[in-house]
Scaffold this motif. Structure first.
Motif, mmCIF file in Angstrom:
data_model
loop_
_atom_site.group_PDB
_atom_site.id
_atom_site.type_symbol
_atom_site.label_atom_id
_atom_site.label_comp_id
_atom_site.label_asym_id
_atom_site.label_seq_id
_atom_site.Cartn_x
_atom_site.Cartn_y
_atom_site.Cartn_z
ATOM 1 N N GLN A 73 0.814 -1.211 0.000
ATOM 2 C CA GLN A 73 0.000 0.000 0.000
ATOM 3 C C GLN A 73 0.850 1.265 0.000
ATOM 4 O OE1 GLN A 73 -2.985 -0.152 3.120
ATOM 5 N NE2 GLN A 73 -3.394 -2.311 2.714
ATOM 6 N N LYS A 74 2.052 1.187 0.565
ATOM 7 C CA LYS A 74 2.877 2.380 0.708
ATOM 8 C C LYS A 74 3.873 2.585 -0.438
ATOM 9 C CE LYS A 74 2.622 2.938 5.723
ATOM 10 N NZ LYS A 74 2.196 4.340 5.668
ATOM 11 N N ILE A 75 3.914 1.665 -1.391
ATOM 12 C CA ILE A 75 4.821 1.816 -2.528
ATOM 13 C C ILE A 75 4.072 2.438 -3.697
ATOM 14 C CG2 ILE A 75 6.200 0.578 -4.247
ATOM 15 C CD1 ILE A 75 7.557 0.744 -1.580
ATOM 16 N N GLN A 76 4.676 3.444 -4.288
ATOM 17 C CA GLN A 76 4.080 4.120 -5.437
ATOM 18 C C GLN A 76 3.843 3.130 -6.576
ATOM 19 O OE1 GLN A 76 6.512 7.431 -6.496
ATOM 20 N NE2 GLN A 76 5.119 8.233 -8.057
ATOM 21 N N THR A 77 2.685 3.214 -7.200
ATOM 22 C CA THR A 77 2.301 2.253 -8.234
ATOM 23 C C THR A 77 3.368 2.106 -9.311
ATOM 24 O OG1 THR A 77 -0.068 2.591 -7.879
ATOM 25 C CG2 THR A 77 0.593 1.746 -10.035
ATOM 26 N N GLU A 78 3.914 3.233 -9.779
ATOM 27 C CA GLU A 78 4.892 3.193 -10.863
ATOM 28 C C GLU A 78 6.202 2.529 -10.457
ATOM 29 O OE1 GLU A 78 1.924 6.226 -11.899
ATOM 30 O OE2 GLU A 78 3.137 5.899 -10.100
ATOM 31 N N LEU A 79 6.469 2.441 -9.155
ATOM 32 C CA LEU A 79 7.721 1.852 -8.664
ATOM 33 C C LEU A 79 7.527 0.427 -8.147
ATOM 34 C CD1 LEU A 79 9.157 4.919 -6.691
ATOM 35 C CD2 LEU A 79 9.549 4.289 -9.080
ATOM 36 N N MET A 80 6.329 -0.110 -8.317
ATOM 37 C CA MET A 80 6.016 -1.424 -7.753
ATOM 38 C C MET A 80 6.680 -2.550 -8.547
ATOM 39 S SD MET A 80 4.447 -3.078 -5.390
ATOM 40 C CE MET A 80 3.514 -1.670 -4.774
ATOM 41 N N ILE A 190 -1.235 10.521 -2.285
ATOM 42 C CA ILE A 190 -2.259 9.577 -2.726
ATOM 43 C C ILE A 190 -1.730 8.811 -3.918
ATOM 44 C CG2 ILE A 190 -4.599 9.342 -3.672
ATOM 45 C CD1 ILE A 190 -5.237 12.029 -2.236
ATOM 46 N N ASP A 191 -1.956 7.510 -3.896
ATOM 47 C CA ASP A 191 -1.476 6.647 -4.970
ATOM 48 C C ASP A 191 -2.647 5.867 -5.531
ATOM 49 O OD1 ASP A 191 0.513 5.468 -6.576
ATOM 50 O OD2 ASP A 191 0.627 3.741 -5.247
ATOM 51 N N TYR A 196 -8.929 1.868 -7.267
ATOM 52 C CA TYR A 196 -8.749 2.219 -5.864
ATOM 53 C C TYR A 196 -7.693 3.315 -5.732
ATOM 54 C CZ TYR A 196 -11.174 -2.184 -4.913
ATOM 55 O OH TYR A 196 -12.086 -3.199 -4.876
ATOM 56 N N CYS A 197 -7.808 4.092 -4.640
ATOM 57 C CA CYS A 197 -6.764 5.040 -4.282
ATOM 58 C C CYS A 197 -6.343 4.787 -2.844
ATOM 59 C CB CYS A 197 -7.259 6.487 -4.422
ATOM 60 S SG CYS A 197 -7.307 7.106 -6.123
ATOM 61 N N CYS A 198 -5.028 4.840 -2.611
ATOM 62 C CA CYS A 198 -4.475 4.712 -1.266
ATOM 63 C C CYS A 198 -4.136 6.107 -0.754
ATOM 64 C CB CYS A 198 -3.221 3.843 -1.281
ATOM 65 S SG CYS A 198 -3.515 2.135 -1.779
ATOM 66 N N LEU A 199 -4.814 6.531 0.306
ATOM 67 C CA LEU A 199 -4.584 7.842 0.897
ATOM 68 C C LEU A 199 -3.691 7.676 2.119
ATOM 69 C CD1 LEU A 199 -7.473 7.890 -0.581
ATOM 70 C CD2 LEU A 199 -7.943 9.877 0.823
ATOM 71 N N ILE A 207 -7.929 3.129 2.132
ATOM 72 C CA ILE A 207 -8.216 2.710 0.760
ATOM 73 C C ILE A 207 -9.626 3.138 0.380
ATOM 74 C CG2 ILE A 207 -8.389 0.768 -0.832
ATOM 75 C CD1 ILE A 207 -6.391 -0.716 0.896
ATOM 76 N N LYS A 208 -9.722 3.890 -0.709
ATOM 77 C CA LYS A 208 -11.010 4.392 -1.189
ATOM 78 C C LYS A 208 -11.235 3.895 -2.608
ATOM 79 C CE LYS A 208 -13.405 8.801 -2.166
ATOM 80 N NZ LYS A 208 -14.637 8.577 -1.380
ATOM 81 N N ARG A 209 -12.419 3.375 -2.857
ATOM 82 C CA ARG A 209 -12.745 2.916 -4.200
ATOM 83 C C ARG A 209 -13.116 4.126 -5.057
ATOM 84 N NH1 ARG A 209 -13.935 -2.086 -6.471
ATOM 85 N NH2 ARG A 209 -15.094 -1.965 -8.427
ATOM 86 N N THR A 210 -12.162 4.584 -5.843
ATOM 87 C CA THR A 210 -12.347 5.749 -6.705
ATOM 88 C C THR A 210 -11.171 5.826 -7.669
ATOM 89 O OG1 THR A 210 -12.767 8.140 -6.726
ATOM 90 C CG2 THR A 210 -11.127 7.353 -5.157
#
Length: 274
Positions: A73-80, A190-191, A196-199, A207-210
């Motif tokens: 959850q704490k890792i940026q999507t692009e760096l996963m 926010i990622d 979903y978005c991780c705030l 985690i918010k579904r958006t």
């Protein structure tokens, strides 16, 4: 990255020293695997992923403090990187992983399961490279987390979202029957991961579904800026800016968070610094 000669940069993460040693010994039998480091907790894992950009990680789920799912959850999507979980989860949780195409190996570690996971990883990395696929790792894991928790996250009607955001500067997060209000001023970054978005706020990930586009509409545009295809930052939390090659940046947010800025969105940070 994954052609016939290049090895797969691999990081292994587990809080048990014996488990780390055993996994390293088993992975050393695979010619394609290059173990570039070991981590014994979630915070070390996050730092090492940011510093060394591995292609693949083997990640224990049940760790004290930040567990394996928290790390994702704490890792940026692009760096996963590609993720293979090491777990002793019950079957209901493994079913959620299977449905969402999340790879895992069971504890106690079994040679055949490790072989299967490595072979899958090689194929998937080659496919990503040849087809230039969008990184979907975080999205798949977030969906699995929701399935494991057996919660169905839904939107509040759009007019309710906008009312709360406009009047109180809070973000509404509905999780099953529970509603959480998160102050925008407390959100560091926010990622987005698929739907979903991780705030990230005050050390907690909500985690918010958006989508990221819908998320931007709720936020104060004066302090929240998009810095990557799937990443938004609160400018007030930037404490340091580190330039990278090719016109990119790393932003230090507070003491522990680090986020990458792409060339496409660097002007937002340049304007802020000016």
């Amino acid at each position: 990255m994954t052609n016939q000669t290049t090895k797969i940069k691999t990081l292994i993460i587990d809080d048990e020293p014996l488990a780390l040693s055993l996994l390293r010994a088993k992975l050393s039998k695979f010619e394609k695997i290059d173990i570039i480091g070991e981590c014994k907790n979630g915070r070390e894992a996050i730092q090492s992923i940011l510093d060394h950009t591995p292609d693949l990680i083997f990640l224990d789920i049940q760790m004290p403090g930040l567990n394996g799912l928290d790390v994702i959850q704490k890792i940026q999507t692009e760096l996963m990187p590609l993720v293979i979980f090491a777990t002793a989860f019950e079957q209901y949780a493994l079913d959620a992983f299977d449905v969402n195409a999340v790879d895992y190996i069971l504890k106690p570690l079994d040679d055949s399961h490790i072989k299967r996971a490595v072979e899958r990883a090689i194929v998937r990395l080659q496919s990503q490279e040849s087809n230039q696929e969008t990184n979907q790792e975080k999205s798949k894991v977030i969906q699995a987390i929701h399935a494991i928790n057996n919660r169905q996250t839904t939107h509040l009607p759009s007019h309710e979202n906008k009312f709360v955001a406009a009047q109180d500067r809070k973000i509404v997060i509905k999780d099953g029957d529970e509603i959480t209000l998160v102050k925008q001023d407390n959100i560091e970054w926010i990622d987005a991961a698929g739907d979903y978005c991780c705030l990230h706020a005050e050390g907690v990930t909500h985690i918010k579904r958006t989508t990221i586009r819908e998320m931007l509409e709720e936020l104060d545009a004066d302090i929240f800026k998009r810095v990557h295809r799937s990443t938004i930052v609160n400018l007030k939390f930037i404490t340091k800016v580190n330039p990278l090659p090719k016109g990119e940046y790393f932003l230090q947010l507070g003491e522990n968070e680090r986020v990458k800025v792409s060339r496409t969105y660097k002007d937002a940070i340049k304007d802020y610094l000016a």
